[in-house]
Enzyme design. Structure first.
Site, PDB file in Angstrom:
ATOM      1  CG  ASP A  13      -1.643   1.236   1.483  1.00 53.47           C
ATOM      2  OD1 ASP A  13      -2.355   1.678   0.575  1.00 53.47           O
ATOM      3  OD2 ASP A  13      -1.503   1.806   2.583  1.00 53.47           O
ATOM      4  CG  ASP A  15      -1.744   7.699   0.616  1.00 55.94           C
ATOM      5  OD1 ASP A  15      -0.789   8.477   0.483  1.00 55.94           O
ATOM      6  OD2 ASP A  15      -2.643   7.572  -0.226  1.00 55.94           O
ATOM      7  CG  ASP A 192      -1.816   1.996   6.517  1.00 55.25           C
ATOM      8  OD1 ASP A 192      -2.437   2.914   7.070  1.00 55.25           O
ATOM      9  OD2 ASP A 192      -1.857   1.815   5.293  1.00 55.25           O
TER      10      ASP A 192
END
Length: 252
Positions: A13, A15, A192
């Site tokens: 991922d 961001d 995250d």
């Protein structure tokens, strides 16, 4: 038995995983809200809205701002505002403003998290193909990767406009695995947020959850990734590589 011994590629991922993009995103959101004479949200609040792409970010921002405006006016004894523009149209206008402002502040408002470049470099040197899967609008992705000097590490990049179904749908991850020429179960996905872990599970990919990103204010362990790490370079030993901090100390 090493849980990741069959891994043949790694996807990430963006961001909250590789980059802290909250300062730039929050600035653009607030400038867009201000342009529509709506209350500004601030970075701490915007962080809780990140993760589902720009359209959903705008919907969350507008919903909050309209409610906040109503509360403030009620507190001051003022009558509520009748919005002449339907909410859907306001979201469209807000998105257009956001895109303009984010294009201006994205690079200066985005920073690599610690150990990201070293970790990507070590994985690439091992011969593992690396992919990127983000819900961020595609036009912003390549310039940002170039500005941060990490574009060179990725053989496959999928932005939010490149697929019909964004994470947590498995399609973006399945597409990356296909382009890498490996089975989904051979691709480790590192993220995250619950969207990342849900997408990995749906695609059949093993997953790593990082504790430091943006996850709507909830702990990543609630999403039950296969492994949880506090730092991105913690995944190196699991893939048969020295921890980057140890490598740095050898090089000093």
């Amino acid at each position: 038995m090493n849980k990741f011994e069959d891994i043949r590629g790694v996807a990430f991922d963006l961001d909250g995983t590789l980059v802290d993009s909250a300062p730039g995103l929050a600035a653009a959101v607030d400038m867009a809200l201000y342009a529509l004479e709506l209350p500004v949200a601030g970075e701490e609040r915007v962080i809780t809205w990140i993760g589902n792409g720009a359209d959903v970010l705008m919907e969350r921002a507008l919903t909050w701002a309209r409610q906040e405006r109503a509360t403030l006016r009620k507190t001051m004894g003022k009558p509520p505002v009748d919005d002449d523009i339907p909410a859907e149209e306001q979201v469209r206008i807000l998105r257009k403003l956001f895109d303009r402002y984010y294009g201006e502040v994205a690079e200066e408002g985005t920073f690599l998290f610690p150990h990201v470049a070293d970790t990507l470099g070590a994985l690439q040197a091992k011969g593992l193909p690396l992919g990127l899967v983000t819900n961020k609008p595609t036009p912003f992705v390549a310039p940002l990767l170039e500005a941060l000097d990490i574009a060179k590490y990725f053989s496959v990049v999928i932005g939010g406009d490149d697929v019909q179904n964004k994470k947590p749908h498995p399609d973006p991850l399945l597409l990356v695995a296909e382009r890498m020429g490996i089975a989904p179960q051979q691709m480790l996905f590192v993220g995250d947020s619950r969207n990342d872990i849900q997408a990995a599970k749906a695609a059949g990919c093993p997953s790593v959850g990082l504790t430091y990103g943006y996850n709507y204010g909830e702990a990543i362990d609630l999403s039950q990734p296969d492994v949880i790490y506090q730092s991105i370079n913690d995944l190196l030993p699991a893939l048969g590589l020295p921890h980057s901090e140890n490598q740095e100390s050898k090089n000093d």
